[in-house]
Enzyme design. Structure first.
Site, PDB file in Angstrom:
ATOM      1  N   TYR A  67      48.044  19.163  33.513  1.00 54.53           N
ATOM      2  CA  TYR A  67      48.529  20.244  32.282  1.00 54.53           C
ATOM      3  C   TYR A  67      49.997  20.173  32.348  1.00 54.53           C
ATOM      4  CZ  TYR A  67      44.632  22.987  30.957  1.00 54.53           C
ATOM      5  OH  TYR A  67      43.286  23.409  30.399  1.00 54.53           O
ATOM      6  N   GLY A 112      45.122  27.488  31.111  1.00 55.13           N
ATOM      7  CA  GLY A 112      44.772  27.651  29.525  1.00 55.13           C
ATOM      8  C   GLY A 112      45.497  28.843  29.024  1.00 55.13           C
ATOM      9  N   GLY A 126      43.506  40.870  47.276  1.00 54.39           N
ATOM     10  CA  GLY A 126      43.252  40.275  48.365  1.00 54.39           C
ATOM     11  C   GLY A 126      44.531  40.398  49.405  1.00 54.39           C
ATOM     12  N   GLY A 157      38.412  40.577  48.352  1.00 51.88           N
ATOM     13  CA  GLY A 157      39.680  41.712  48.454  1.00 51.88           C
ATOM     14  C   GLY A 157      38.923  43.082  48.211  1.00 51.88           C
ATOM     15  N   TYR A 213      36.200  24.157  49.528  1.00 52.23           N
ATOM     16  CA  TYR A 213      37.530  24.791  49.681  1.00 52.23           C
ATOM     17  C   TYR A 213      38.636  23.467  49.385  1.00 52.23           C
ATOM     18  CZ  TYR A 213      41.604  27.791  51.334  1.00 52.23           C
ATOM     19  OH  TYR A 213      42.696  28.232  51.223  1.00 52.23           O
TER      20      TYR A 213
END
Ligand code: NAD
Ligand code: UDP
Length: 314
Positions: free
Chosen positions: A162, A105, A15, A41, A148
């Site tokens: 996390y 992850g 992008g 992109g 968004y």
């Protein structure tokens, strides 16, 4: 393997911002995997990097898991222009949320440091001006921008969880309006729209009365801030605003671009889209203090470079 720098994954690397980031990371001697589904992109954005043996271009959608042994991840995959992110709103929110889950992850599995490209949109239509990181924002959860805004807010939540639950090394930056070469000519964002319209002698389309404000940052300043944040001390996780505090109305921007391009285009006023924020300007004290970062490119000189780019491609 270069054996010199780090192995770095950049999602959304093909992008506008991602391509500048990949270029800079390669120039600094790193090995870069650029992952992109080419929604907004393109290969053209990174064509000049393809000959570099330490650059790898991978077609992949971040809503699907991905595995690679890397040291750092910059998570940029997500359409950023209102026209593009509203084109398939459900896909946009999936990209932010599932993309964050998949990349977090991966970071957990390979013990990588991960940076999230968040946005000033998390402040919505802000009631506090300039925006400080402590402000929780004024976001409509059910409007046309929500896919968004809320997707990016949820991604920030996932990053924090996390970090808290798995002690993952995270970094969150909130990027304010950024412009520069390699914005797509039909990107739909204001700087590229006005420049393309001015150069093509078409009407400059101002939404609303043009009194709404934005603060525009040149892409090189942002890339510098992103890299400084990635390398900052482990305990500084953000979120941190990265933007240029120079604040302009859309009418001022239109007139500046008309002057700089010597264009005879007329200004045309169109309806203001729903939930369009009235004002936006970053408070950047945190970035200045913690990252020793400050934008160095003023709007006029950044626009000069951007106008030259569009003159070449149009
Ligand atoms: P861009 O649209 O040029 O880049 C986004 C890239 O992500 C594109 O290459 C696109 O193909 C890719 N992408 C989209 N969905 C994907 C998916 N599901 N899987 C893989 N790749 C996907 O926009 P940009 O201006 O370069 O923005 C980059 C990041 O910075 C975005 O996350 C955006 O939210 C954030 N940001 C940008 C600005 C800005 O003013 N440019 C401001 C705030 C935040
Ligand atoms: N805008 C405009 N004309 C255009 C494109 C955008 O007046 O052709 C306005 C838009 O309504 C908003 C501002 O410019 O108030 C910035 O829009 P952009 O889409 O670039 O970014 P964002 O709204 O996400 O900050």
């Amino acid at each position: 393997m270069s054996g010199l720098g780090k192995r770095i994954l950049v999602t959304g690397g093909a992008g506008f911002i991602g391509s500048h980031l990949c270029e800079r990371l390669l120039n600094e001697g790193n090995e870069v995997i650029c992952l992109d589904n080419y929604f907004t992109g393109s290969k053209e954005n990174v064509m000049h990097l393809l000959n570099n043996p330490y650059f790898e271009l991978v077609r992949h959608d971040v809503t699907e898991p991905y595995y690679a042994e890397v040291d750092q991840i910059y998570n940029l995959a997500c359409p950023a222009s209102p026209i593009h992110y509203q084109y398939n709103a459900i896909k946009t929110i999936k990209t932010s949320v599932m993309g964050a889950i998949n990349m977090l992850g991966l970071a957990k599995r390979v013990n990588a440091r991960i940076l999230q490209a968040s946005t000033s949109e998390v402040y919505g239509d802000p009631m506090i001006h300039p925006q400080v990181e402590e402000y929780w924002g004024n976001v409509n959860p059910i409007g046309i921008r929500s896919c968004y805004d809320e997707g990016k807010r949820c991604a920030e939540t996932l990053f924090m969880d996390y970090h808290r639950q798995n002690d993952l090394e995270i970094k969150i930056i909130r990027i304010f309006n950024t412009y520069g070469p390699r914005m797509h000519r039909h990107d739909g964002r204001v700087v590229s729209n006005f420049i393309v319209q001015a150069l093509e002698g078409k009407d400059i389309t101002i939404y609303g009365d043009g009194s709404q404000t934005r603060s525009f940052q040149y892409v090189d300043d942002l890339v510098e801030g992103m890299i400084k944040m990635m390398h900052s001390e482990k305990t500084f996780i953000g979120p941190v605003n990265i933007g240029n505090p120079g604040e302009f109305t859309m009418l001022e921007l239109a007139n500046l671009i008309l002057e700089m391009t010597n264009s005879t285009s007329a200004i045309k006023f169109l309806p203001l889209p729903n939930d369009d924020p009235k004002q936006r300007k970053p408070n950047i004290e945190l970035a200045e203090n913690k990252l020793n970062w400050h934008p160095s490119i003023e709007l006029r000189s950044g626009l000069e470079k951007t106008i030259s780019y569009f003159e070449t491609i149009l």
